[in-house]
Design a protein around this motif. Sequence first.
Motif, PDB file in Angstrom:
ATOM      1  N   ASP A 261       0.271   3.836  -8.379  1.00 51.34           N
ATOM      2  CA  ASP A 261      -1.126   3.232  -8.440  1.00 51.34           C
ATOM      3  C   ASP A 261       0.001   1.423  -8.601  1.00 51.34           C
ATOM      4  O   ASP A 261      -0.184   1.046  -9.111  1.00 51.34           O
TER       5      ASP A 261
ATOM      6  N   GLN B 124      -9.052  -2.462  -3.408  1.00 51.34           N
ATOM      7  CA  GLN B 124      -8.459  -1.834  -5.016  1.00 51.34           C
ATOM      8  C   GLN B 124      -7.155  -3.004  -5.523  1.00 51.34           C
ATOM      9  O   GLN B 124      -8.015  -3.647  -6.403  1.00 51.34           O
ATOM     10  N   LEU B 125      -6.317  -3.770  -4.547  1.00 49.39           N
ATOM     11  CA  LEU B 125      -5.319  -4.493  -5.229  1.00 49.39           C
ATOM     12  C   LEU B 125      -6.270  -6.177  -5.438  1.00 49.39           C
ATOM     13  O   LEU B 125      -5.691  -6.742  -5.821  1.00 49.39           O
TER      14      LEU B 125
ATOM     15  N   SER C  85      -9.315  -6.624   6.237  1.00 47.37           N
ATOM     16  CA  SER C  85      -8.327  -6.260   4.848  1.00 47.37           C
ATOM     17  C   SER C  85      -9.183  -7.977   4.119  1.00 47.37           C
ATOM     18  O   SER C  85      -9.255  -8.792   4.561  1.00 47.37           O
TER      19      SER C  85
ATOM     20  N   ALA D 155      -8.299   4.485   4.445  1.00 42.78           N
ATOM     21  CA  ALA D 155      -7.662   4.068   3.347  1.00 42.78           C
ATOM     22  C   ALA D 155      -6.447   3.283   3.211  1.00 42.78           C
ATOM     23  O   ALA D 155      -6.704   2.530   1.682  1.00 42.78           O
ATOM     24  N   THR D 156      -6.564   3.196   3.265  1.00 40.72           N
ATOM     25  CA  THR D 156      -5.635   1.705   3.341  1.00 40.72           C
ATOM     26  C   THR D 156      -5.993   0.347   3.490  1.00 40.72           C
ATOM     27  O   THR D 156      -6.282  -0.285   1.939  1.00 40.72           O
TER      28      THR D 156
ATOM     29  N   THR E 252       1.400  -1.326   0.054  1.00 39.57           N
ATOM     30  CA  THR E 252      -0.014   0.504   0.044  1.00 39.57           C
ATOM     31  C   THR E 252       1.021   1.280  -0.095  1.00 39.57           C
ATOM     32  O   THR E 252       1.962   1.394   0.363  1.00 39.57           O
ATOM     33  N   THR E 253       0.312   2.130  -0.170  1.00 37.34           N
ATOM     34  CA  THR E 253       1.114   3.146  -0.405  1.00 37.34           C
ATOM     35  C   THR E 253       0.319   4.644   0.684  1.00 37.34           C
ATOM     36  O   THR E 253       0.497   5.866   0.603  1.00 37.34           O
ATOM     37  N   THR E 254      -0.826   4.144   1.338  1.00 42.18           N
ATOM     38  CA  THR E 254      -1.008   4.620   2.746  1.00 42.18           C
ATOM     39  C   THR E 254      -0.539   4.674   3.558  1.00 42.18           C
ATOM     40  O   THR E 254       0.241   4.251   3.365  1.00 42.18           O
TER      41      THR E 254
ATOM     42  N   ASN F 164      -9.159   1.070   2.010  1.00 45.25           N
ATOM     43  CA  ASN F 164      -9.958   0.920   0.406  1.00 45.25           C
ATOM     44  C   ASN F 164      -8.818   0.639  -1.153  1.00 45.25           C
ATOM     45  O   ASN F 164      -9.048  -0.341  -1.297  1.00 45.25           O
ATOM     46  N   GLN F 165      -7.744   0.430  -0.489  1.00 46.63           N
ATOM     47  CA  GLN F 165      -6.077   0.509  -1.358  1.00 46.63           C
ATOM     48  C   GLN F 165      -6.333  -0.967  -1.609  1.00 46.63           C
ATOM     49  O   GLN F 165      -6.086  -1.526  -2.538  1.00 46.63           O
TER      50      GLN F 165
ATOM     51  N   VAL G  78      -2.163  -0.742  -7.866  1.00 50.10           N
ATOM     52  CA  VAL G  78      -2.638  -2.040  -8.911  1.00 50.10           C
ATOM     53  C   VAL G  78      -1.897  -1.820 -10.351  1.00 50.10           C
ATOM     54  O   VAL G  78      -2.568  -3.129 -11.205  1.00 50.10           O
TER      55      VAL G  78
END
Length: 365
Positions: free
Chosen positions: A245, A52-53, A81, A45-46, A36-38, A48-49, A247
């Motif tokens: 990103d 997406q992953l 998660s 936010a974490t 994650t980049t959060t 959420n990412q 992803v």
Amino acid sequence: MSVFGNFPTNRLKRRPVKAGSLLFGLEAPILVQSMTTTDTRDISATLNQIEQLANADCELVRVAVLNSQAAKALPEICKHSKLPVVADIHYDHRLALAAIEAGVVKLRINPGNMGDKAKVREVAKAAAAADVAIRVGVNSASLEKGLLDKHGGATPQAMVESAVGHIHLLEDAGFESIIVSIKAPDVSRTVMANRMIAEICDYPLHICITHAGPPKSGIVASSIGLGILLAEGIGDTVRVSLTGDPVLEVETAYLILESLKLRQRGACIVSCPTCGRCQVDLAKIVSEVEEMVRSYRGPAITIAVMGCEVNGPGEGKEADIGIAAGQGMGLLFVKGEVIAKVEADKLCEALQKQFSLITGFAHSS
Ligand code: SF4
């Protein structure tokens, strides 16, 4: 199977290492991971990412645990998660203990940076009790000073010696659920170091060209570096490290694995680059076909999208199905044999019907 055979066939058998429900090494699939980049302290936010992953078929996700506030966010992150969580920790063994308690499946630490052996033993004991694996992660940029002096810089030999030292610390603590990574931002050192470590230990290997760069150059470096290693049978889990990103990291990792026929997620699209013979907007058609197969995860199928009726079916003949666009009309072909002539604006629809017929998959737009 292709008449040319699958490549490679020589994946090195590594000892099996469990991390929660995941298995690395042995004959387990080569797992795709990202980070994650959060800010890990930002739980929503974490998560959420991570979602997406997960939607991109990522199989495990690493989060940076910078400090105790980040560690405090881990229980909630692990609980919600959609992917098994790996905690990335430096120096502070208390963060590692907190991460194990929070429910991560793997730690990325360097035991040699944790102070004394008693702290390493404490982490190893807690990890073993919780079925948590530990990745020893050596980076060219953070090698021990003594090794830099001894080897005259961050050479592959220095990186391997560092990894072996960290591995021994864990083994001395009775811990063997180890995964090893040795990374540099360039292909040559990463490849050389991984070849060396693959020779001298049988722990599963995490491979990555670290800090590979912005997407275009990073994808090229990662494809070459990981491609060389994977083709030699080295690598049990991969991460593509790109600025941007995450992803895209996952998508790139799958494309590398699919190119070597090491993983297959569904449909593979073969499309021509177009040339002066092409009379249609082929890029648009390819985008539509990409959309059509985006969520298909059935048996492997290759779809050709070619730009002309003259060479298209021949050039795409190894595909299972395909279309060759022409002016006003186009061809629908199966295994290189033309089965129908179709109006140009109905080509995608015809392809979709044929695809559904073969796979039973109904695309919902
Ligand atoms: Fe050109 Fe036709 Fe080949 Fe596409 S398939 S590159 S349009 S010759």
